[in-house]
Motif scaffolding. Structure first.
Motif, short mmCIF file in Angstrom:
data_model
loop_
_atom_site.label_atom_id
_atom_site.label_comp_id
_atom_site.label_asym_id
_atom_site.label_seq_id
_atom_site.Cartn_x
_atom_site.Cartn_y
_atom_site.Cartn_z
N THR A 65 -4.40 3.36 10.37
CA THR A 65 -5.18 2.41 9.58
C THR A 65 -4.86 2.54 8.10
OG1 THR A 65 -6.99 2.50 11.18
CG2 THR A 65 -7.51 1.65 8.99
N LYS B 265 -9.25 -6.18 0.05
CA LYS B 265 -9.75 -6.92 1.22
C LYS B 265 -10.89 -7.85 0.80
CE LYS B 265 -10.30 -3.41 4.11
NZ LYS B 265 -10.52 -2.63 5.37
N HIS C 237 0.83 -1.21 0.00
CA HIS C 237 0.00 0.00 0.00
C HIS C 237 0.86 1.26 0.00
CE1 HIS C 237 0.75 1.34 4.20
NE2 HIS C 237 1.02 0.06 4.38
N SER D 18 -5.15 4.47 -1.66
CA SER D 18 -4.33 3.69 -0.75
C SER D 18 -3.52 4.64 0.11
CB SER D 18 -3.41 2.78 -1.58
OG SER D 18 -2.62 1.96 -0.77
N THR E 257 -4.29 6.45 7.57
CA THR E 257 -5.00 7.48 8.31
C THR E 257 -4.19 7.89 9.55
OG1 THR E 257 -6.21 5.86 9.66
CG2 THR E 257 -7.20 6.51 7.56
N TRP F 262 -15.83 5.99 -1.79
CA TRP F 262 -14.58 6.72 -1.91
C TRP F 262 -14.61 7.90 -2.88
CZ3 TRP F 262 -11.25 6.17 1.78
CH2 TRP F 262 -11.27 5.00 2.52
N ASP G 187 -9.97 -1.45 -0.06
CA ASP G 187 -11.26 -2.13 0.15
C ASP G 187 -11.48 -3.23 -0.87
OD1 ASP G 187 -11.84 -0.62 2.34
OD2 ASP G 187 -13.53 0.46 1.47
N ALA H 60 -6.12 2.42 4.49
CA ALA H 60 -7.47 2.62 3.95
C ALA H 60 -7.41 3.00 2.48
CB ALA H 60 -8.19 3.71 4.75
#
Length: 314
Positions: A73, A83, A58, A66, A69, A282, A80, A75
């Motif tokens: 995290t 995952k 990432h 990508s 945070t 997003w 997504d 994110a």
């Protein structure tokens, strides 16, 4: 003496042994070679089966695809999707669980990480093109983007020609910097190209007046602008450095079994409509950390891809 007699026996009859068809001697090899080839081809799948773990590469600042945070995290849109792919793989391999590990993959390190097997899937905003496919493989596309530049509105820079004789930044290891340099040479623009390690650094060069413009994928430029302190001060060019190209999940080259599994997962995510929920989250909703909305509807190219997923091989 016994050894001498045995040796003489075989030597006297060597023509008989040499006359044995090579196909009979070779028949024992294909199975072992096939087994070896199979283990190589299935290496990522085998590793996931054994470890019940999949490693995702990432970015740290690639909003909204990508990034990391404030609370650490990982994110983003691509995250997504990956995952969901990981969960599909868990089910397909009949694992009771699957752990998702994360590794930072910058534009300068991502290819090495995938090729070395330290990362199973690079989930970010990586353009799929023929040159890169010599090193790695790509999944079905999950986004389309074109290379443009961002500049301060006050500069009045609107076209690529406006950048002639200026300092312009772009990120190392990207298609964008290659396109910038190609246009610079072709049109003798005398642009001084400044190299950034990550996108946020390149955008900061514009913010701090070290560069007149920053060249990058238009959607990533939109992210940098949306999450800046003063979005209203920046404008993204209409001019582009080349046609729109797809992003894909970067995968190990020649690992057919794993690529097939990933694409099967994407096919399900796309055609079931699940991708619309992820996309809207997003690109059509407030995105943390600043809860700003990209307001970017799905393009026609991307809508067609989601309807009929297909390999990109141009």
């Amino acid at each position: 003496m016994e050894f001498f007699h045995i040796f003489r026996y075989f030597w006297s009859r060597r023509s008989r042994f040499l006359s044995v068809p090579l196909t009979l001697l070779a028949c024992n090899f294909p199975l072992s070679l096939t087994a070896q080839a199979g283990s190589v081809a299935n290496s990522t799948v085998d590793k996931i089966k054994q470890t019940k773990t999949i490693t995702i590469g990432h970015r740290t600042d690639g909003v909204p695809f990508s990034y990391v945070t404030a609370d650490g995290t990982v994110a983003g849109y691509s995250i997504d999707i990956c995952k969901e792919v990981a969960e599909y793989i868990r089910d397909a391999l009949k694992l009771d669980r699957i752990k998702v590990d994360y590794a930072v993959a910058t534009p300068g390190t991502r290819f090495v990480l995938v090729k070395s097997g330290k990362v199973d899937m690079e989930c970010a905003a990586t353009t799929n093109n023929a040159e890169r496919r010599k090193q790695v493989a790509f999944s079905y596309p999950h986004f389309y983007s074109a290379t443009r530049f961002v500049a301060k509105k006050a500069s009045g820079f609107n076209t690529i020609q406006d950048l002639a004789g200026r300092s312009v930044a772009s990120t190392t290891g990207t298609i964008n910097i290659e396109q910038l340099q190609d246009v610079n040479r072709t049109h003798n623009l005398n642009i001084s190209v400044l190299i950034a390690k990550v996108d946020s650094e390149g955008f900061a060069m514009v913010k701090n007046n070290r560069a007149s413009a920053f060249v990058m994928d238009d959607v990533l430029l939109a992210g940098q602008v949306a999450f800046s302190d003063a979005p209203e001060e920046y404008a993204i060019s209409q001019d582009k450095f080349g046609p729109a190209e797809p992003y894909g999940i970067m995968l190990p080259k020649d690992d057919v079994a794993f690529k097939t599994l990933v694409n099967q997962a994407l096919y399900k995510i796309y055609t079931s409509g699940e991708i619309n929920r992820i996309y809207d989250k997003w690109f059509m909703s407030p995105v943390p950390p600043m809860n700003r909305n990209f307001n970017l509807p799905i393009s026609e190219e991307l809508r067609a891809e989601f309807k009929n997923p297909a390999e990109y091989d141009q």
